[in-house]
Design a protein around this motif. Structure first.
Motif, PDB file in Angstrom:
ATOM      1  N   MET A   1      63.306  36.093  57.565  1.00 57.17           N
ATOM      2  CA  MET A   1      62.740  37.405  57.796  1.00 57.17           C
ATOM      3  C   MET A   1      62.827  37.737  59.283  1.00 57.17           C
ATOM      4  SD  MET A   1      58.913  38.688  56.996  1.00 57.17           S
ATOM      5  CE  MET A   1      58.547  40.398  57.049  1.00 57.17           C
ATOM      6  N   ALA A   2      63.152  38.972  59.566  1.00 55.35           N
ATOM      7  CA  ALA A   2      63.258  39.412  60.957  1.00 55.35           C
ATOM      8  C   ALA A   2      61.883  39.456  61.604  1.00 55.35           C
ATOM      9  CB  ALA A   2      63.896  40.792  60.995  1.00 55.35           C
ATOM     10  N   ALA A   3      61.858  39.242  62.894  1.00 50.52           N
ATOM     11  CA  ALA A   3      60.606  39.266  63.638  1.00 50.52           C
ATOM     12  C   ALA A   3      60.009  40.676  63.652  1.00 50.52           C
ATOM     13  CB  ALA A   3      60.844  38.782  65.054  1.00 50.52           C
ATOM     14  N   LEU A   4      58.696  40.748  63.554  1.00 52.07           N
ATOM     15  CA  LEU A   4      58.004  42.021  63.642  1.00 52.07           C
ATOM     16  C   LEU A   4      57.642  42.300  65.094  1.00 52.07           C
ATOM     17  CD1 LEU A   4      55.479  41.805  60.672  1.00 52.07           C
ATOM     18  CD2 LEU A   4      57.620  43.059  60.767  1.00 52.07           C
ATOM     19  N   LYS A   5      57.778  43.562  65.485  1.00 49.25           N
ATOM     20  CA  LYS A   5      57.383  43.981  66.824  1.00 49.25           C
ATOM     21  C   LYS A   5      56.216  44.952  66.678  1.00 49.25           C
ATOM     22  CE  LYS A   5      58.893  46.778  70.697  1.00 49.25           C
ATOM     23  NZ  LYS A   5      59.900  47.750  71.109  1.00 49.25           N
ATOM     24  N   LEU A   6      55.059  44.592  67.235  1.00 51.96           N
ATOM     25  CA  LEU A   6      53.912  45.486  67.225  1.00 51.96           C
ATOM     26  C   LEU A   6      54.175  46.623  68.197  1.00 51.96           C
ATOM     27  CD1 LEU A   6      51.003  46.117  66.296  1.00 51.96           C
ATOM     28  CD2 LEU A   6      50.216  44.709  68.225  1.00 51.96           C
ATOM     29  N   VAL A   7      54.144  47.862  67.692  1.00 56.74           N
ATOM     30  CA  VAL A   7      54.416  49.039  68.514  1.00 56.74           C
ATOM     31  C   VAL A   7      53.115  49.586  69.098  1.00 56.74           C
ATOM     32  CG1 VAL A   7      55.350  51.391  68.515  1.00 56.74           C
ATOM     33  CG2 VAL A   7      56.448  49.603  67.152  1.00 56.74           C
ATOM     34  N   LYS A   8      52.104  49.732  68.254  1.00 55.11           N
ATOM     35  CA  LYS A   8      50.805  50.223  68.707  1.00 55.11           C
ATOM     36  C   LYS A   8      49.745  49.844  67.691  1.00 55.11           C
ATOM     37  CE  LYS A   8      51.595  54.883  66.869  1.00 55.11           C
ATOM     38  NZ  LYS A   8      51.657  56.299  67.224  1.00 55.11           N
ATOM     39  N   GLN A   9      48.490  49.874  68.145  1.00 54.59           N
ATOM     40  CA  GLN A   9      47.371  49.598  67.256  1.00 54.59           C
ATOM     41  C   GLN A   9      46.154  50.386  67.716  1.00 54.59           C
ATOM     42  OE1 GLN A   9      46.410  45.428  67.313  1.00 54.59           O
ATOM     43  NE2 GLN A   9      46.296  45.336  69.517  1.00 54.59           N
ATOM     44  N   ASN A  10      45.365  50.834  66.725  1.00 59.52           N
ATOM     45  CA  ASN A  10      44.165  51.608  67.000  1.00 59.52           C
ATOM     46  C   ASN A  10      43.043  51.146  66.088  1.00 59.52           C
ATOM     47  OD1 ASN A  10      45.263  53.712  68.888  1.00 59.52           O
ATOM     48  ND2 ASN A  10      46.583  54.081  67.128  1.00 59.52           N
ATOM     49  N   LYS A  11      41.858  51.006  66.645  1.00 62.47           N
ATOM     50  CA  LYS A  11      40.673  50.648  65.864  1.00 62.47           C
ATOM     51  C   LYS A  11      40.243  51.877  65.078  1.00 62.47           C
ATOM     52  CE  LYS A  11      37.302  47.467  65.552  1.00 62.47           C
ATOM     53  NZ  LYS A  11      37.513  46.298  64.769  1.00 62.47           N
ATOM     54  N   MET A  12      39.916  51.681  63.796  1.00 60.61           N
ATOM     55  CA  MET A  12      39.531  52.803  62.957  1.00 60.61           C
ATOM     56  C   MET A  12      38.644  52.336  61.806  1.00 60.61           C
ATOM     57  SD  MET A  12      42.056  55.503  61.014  1.00 60.61           S
ATOM     58  CE  MET A  12      42.688  56.208  62.518  1.00 60.61           C
ATOM     59  N   PHE A  13      37.482  52.941  61.657  1.00 54.38           N
ATOM     60  CA  PHE A  13      36.565  52.647  60.554  1.00 54.38           C
ATOM     61  C   PHE A  13      36.304  51.155  60.405  1.00 54.38           C
ATOM     62  CE2 PHE A  13      38.700  56.668  59.309  1.00 54.38           C
ATOM     63  CZ  PHE A  13      37.602  57.500  59.476  1.00 54.38           C
ATOM     64  N   GLY A  14      36.152  50.464  61.527  1.00 51.15           N
ATOM     65  CA  GLY A  14      35.860  49.033  61.509  1.00 51.15           C
ATOM     66  C   GLY A  14      37.070  48.143  61.314  1.00 51.15           C
ATOM     67  N   GLY A  15      38.222  48.726  61.044  1.00 48.77           N
ATOM     68  CA  GLY A  15      39.463  47.957  60.859  1.00 48.77           C
ATOM     69  C   GLY A  15      40.486  48.370  61.902  1.00 48.77           C
ATOM     70  N   TRP A  16      41.746  48.106  61.607  1.00 52.04           N
ATOM     71  CA  TRP A  16      42.837  48.415  62.527  1.00 52.04           C
ATOM     72  C   TRP A  16      43.979  49.122  61.825  1.00 52.04           C
ATOM     73  CZ3 TRP A  16      42.734  47.678  67.694  1.00 52.04           C
ATOM     74  CH2 TRP A  16      41.741  46.839  68.201  1.00 52.04           C
ATOM     75  N   VAL A  17      44.544  50.129  62.484  1.00 53.82           N
ATOM     76  CA  VAL A  17      45.825  50.712  62.074  1.00 53.82           C
ATOM     77  C   VAL A  17      46.855  50.157  63.051  1.00 53.82           C
ATOM     78  CG1 VAL A  17      47.212  52.799  61.838  1.00 53.82           C
ATOM     79  CG2 VAL A  17      44.821  52.812  61.137  1.00 53.82           C
ATOM     80  N   LYS A  18      47.860  49.481  62.508  1.00 51.50           N
ATOM     81  CA  LYS A  18      48.901  48.879  63.340  1.00 51.50           C
ATOM     82  C   LYS A  18      50.254  49.387  62.886  1.00 51.50           C
ATOM     83  CE  LYS A  18      46.251  44.705  64.208  1.00 51.50           C
ATOM     84  NZ  LYS A  18      46.339  43.264  64.470  1.00 51.50           N
ATOM     85  N   GLN A  19      51.112  49.699  63.856  1.00 49.54           N
ATOM     86  CA  GLN A  19      52.480  50.127  63.556  1.00 49.54           C
ATOM     87  C   GLN A  19      53.439  49.039  64.035  1.00 49.54           C
ATOM     88  OE1 GLN A  19      54.568  53.243  65.823  1.00 49.54           O
ATOM     89  NE2 GLN A  19      54.836  54.296  63.848  1.00 49.54           N
ATOM     90  N   PHE A  20      54.391  48.704  63.170  1.00 42.96           N
ATOM     91  CA  PHE A  20      55.365  47.661  63.456  1.00 42.96           C
ATOM     92  C   PHE A  20      56.782  48.194  63.307  1.00 42.96           C
ATOM     93  CE2 PHE A  20      51.620  45.436  61.880  1.00 42.96           C
ATOM     94  CZ  PHE A  20      51.465  44.405  62.786  1.00 42.96           C
ATOM     95  N   LYS A  21      57.721  47.546  63.987  1.00 38.06           N
ATOM     96  CA  LYS A  21      59.155  47.772  63.792  1.00 38.06           C
ATOM     97  C   LYS A  21      59.793  46.429  63.467  1.00 38.06           C
ATOM     98  CE  LYS A  21      59.864  51.756  66.798  1.00 38.06           C
ATOM     99  NZ  LYS A  21      60.420  52.722  65.886  1.00 38.06           N
ATOM    100  N   HIS A  22      60.892  46.479  62.723  1.00 37.88           N
ATOM    101  CA  HIS A  22      61.645  45.265  62.409  1.00 37.88           C
ATOM    102  C   HIS A  22      63.092  45.636  62.098  1.00 37.88           C
ATOM    103  CE1 HIS A  22      62.002  45.782  57.978  1.00 37.88           C
ATOM    104  NE2 HIS A  22      60.951  46.556  58.178  1.00 37.88           N
ATOM    105  N   ALA A  23      63.964  44.689  62.261  1.00 41.97           N
ATOM    106  CA  ALA A  23      65.375  44.888  61.908  1.00 41.97           C
ATOM    107  C   ALA A  23      65.521  44.650  60.414  1.00 41.97           C
ATOM    108  CB  ALA A  23      66.253  43.922  62.695  1.00 41.97           C
ATOM    109  N   SER A  24      66.000  45.652  59.700  1.00 45.29           N
ATOM    110  CA  SER A  24      66.160  45.551  58.254  1.00 45.29           C
ATOM    111  C   SER A  24      67.563  45.072  57.891  1.00 45.29           C
ATOM    112  CB  SER A  24      65.909  46.908  57.596  1.00 45.29           C
ATOM    113  OG  SER A  24      66.280  46.875  56.232  1.00 45.29           O
ATOM    114  N   THR A  25      67.639  44.023  57.110  1.00 48.40           N
ATOM    115  CA  THR A  25      68.941  43.558  56.632  1.00 48.40           C
ATOM    116  C   THR A  25      69.450  44.462  55.510  1.00 48.40           C
ATOM    117  OG1 THR A  25      67.858  42.009  55.121  1.00 48.40           O
ATOM    118  CG2 THR A  25      68.525  41.158  57.266  1.00 48.40           C
ATOM    119  N   ALA A  26      68.541  45.116  54.784  1.00 42.19           N
ATOM    120  CA  ALA A  26      68.936  45.985  53.674  1.00 42.19           C
ATOM    121  C   ALA A  26      69.594  47.269  54.163  1.00 42.19           C
ATOM    122  CB  ALA A  26      67.731  46.317  52.804  1.00 42.19           C
ATOM    123  N   THR A  27      69.038  47.878  55.214  1.00 41.13           N
ATOM    124  CA  THR A  27      69.583  49.148  55.702  1.00 41.13           C
ATOM    125  C   THR A  27      70.447  48.985  56.948  1.00 41.13           C
ATOM    126  OG1 THR A  27      67.693  49.610  57.142  1.00 41.13           O
ATOM    127  CG2 THR A  27      67.563  50.417  54.853  1.00 41.13           C
TER     128      THR A  27
END
Length: 103
Positions: A1-27
């Motif tokens: 599996m390709a490595a995930l790169k954390l792009v950004k994260q924000n605290k929300m409603f006691g949890g976290w919204v995190k955005q990731f990027k990765h290199a897709s072998t399918a596309t």
């Protein structure tokens, strides 16, 4: 599996919204997805709901407009929202209109 790169994260409603990027072998492109992790995920597994947006939508269409994180936090559910349109795939005409491919 390709490595995930954390792009950004924000605290929300006691949890976290995190955005990731990765290199897709399918596309053969870089793909993006966002995930909401409720506070319960810090101490164990939680159920997951996957939201598949329509063509040309990004992961942020759901995470910024739907407001689902509040309900997911109350229910202890993780949300996963992938960008459903490969960007930069080199498909002929992919950038010719808003309603095809890249938005």
């Amino acid at each position: 599996m390709a490595a995930l790169k954390l792009v950004k994260q924000n605290k929300m409603f006691g949890g976290w919204v995190k955005q990731f990027k990765h290199a897709s072998t399918a596309t053969q492109t870089e793909m993006t997805f966002s995930v909401f992790l409720p506070k319960e995920s810090e101490s164990g597994n939680v159920p997951v709901l996957y939201y598949l947006s329509g063509l040309t939508c990004t992961d942020e269409n759901f995470t910024t407009k739907a407001g689902a994180q509040r309900a997911a936090a109350a229910a202890g559910i993780a949300l996963v929202a992938p960008d459903t349109s490969p960007r930069g795939a080199g498909v002929e005409g992919e950038d010719d209109g808003w309603d095809f491919g890249t938005g």
